[in-house]
Design a protein around this motif. Structure first.
Motif, short mmCIF file in Angstrom:
data_model
loop_
_atom_site.label_atom_id
_atom_site.label_comp_id
_atom_site.label_asym_id
_atom_site.label_seq_id
_atom_site.Cartn_x
_atom_site.Cartn_y
_atom_site.Cartn_z
N GLY A 75 0.82 -1.21 0.00
CA GLY A 75 0.00 0.00 0.00
C GLY A 75 0.85 1.26 0.00
O GLY A 75 2.07 1.22 0.22
N TRP A 76 0.19 2.37 -0.27
CA TRP A 76 0.89 3.65 -0.40
C TRP A 76 1.55 4.10 0.88
O TRP A 76 2.65 4.65 0.86
CB TRP A 76 -0.07 4.72 -0.92
N ARG A 77 0.89 3.91 2.02
CA ARG A 77 1.47 4.33 3.30
C ARG A 77 2.77 3.57 3.58
O ARG A 77 3.77 4.16 3.97
CB ARG A 77 0.45 4.13 4.41
#
Length: 134
Positions: A75-77
């Motif tokens: 994921g982006w985080r």
């Protein structure tokens, strides 16, 4: 499913990290040797190799090494945290490898790169485990 004891989890993650790391190192090193053999200077060649290795390593470590209950940790985080750790490690790697290349020649930089990356991997494991894929 009952959680694994911390030691068992650490051993499983460490073993998986080692296998993924070896694949990552092989790709990183092959790209580095390939592009520098074609004339690219050591510093950008090292960055090119690390980018290739990072793409493989982020995906495999998130999907396999640090997955939780069969669920990938991507994921982006996590990618943002990955980059926050990866950039300083890449800076250290690039300084070391380009320093060897300048002082001792490109062929010895090819030999030194796996050693540099192996030392950084020890630090990276704990950073990936506690910062990126937590």
């Amino acid at each position: 499913m009952t959680p694994s004891p911390p030691r068992q989890t650490l051993v499983r993650q460490g073993s998986s990290f080692l296998v993924v790391g070896l694949l990552q190192l092989l790709l990183d090193w092959m790209v580095f040797v390939g592009v520098t053999a074609l004339g690219m200077p050591a510093a950008p060649g090292n960055i090119a190799g690390r980018v290739a290795g990072a793409l493989l390593g982020f995906w495999l470590n998130g999907r396999v090494t640090f997955a939780h209950d069969g669920q990938a940790r991507l994921g982006w985080r996590r990618l943002g945290r990955f980059l926050a750790v990866w950039v300083p490690l890449t800076l250290l790697s690039t300084l070391a490898v380009s320093g060897v290349s300048s002082a001792l020649g490109l062929q010895l930089a090819w030999v030194a790169k796996p050693l540099v990356e192996g030392l950084l991997a020890i630090v990276a494991f704990f950073l990936w485990r506690h910062v990126v894929y937590r």
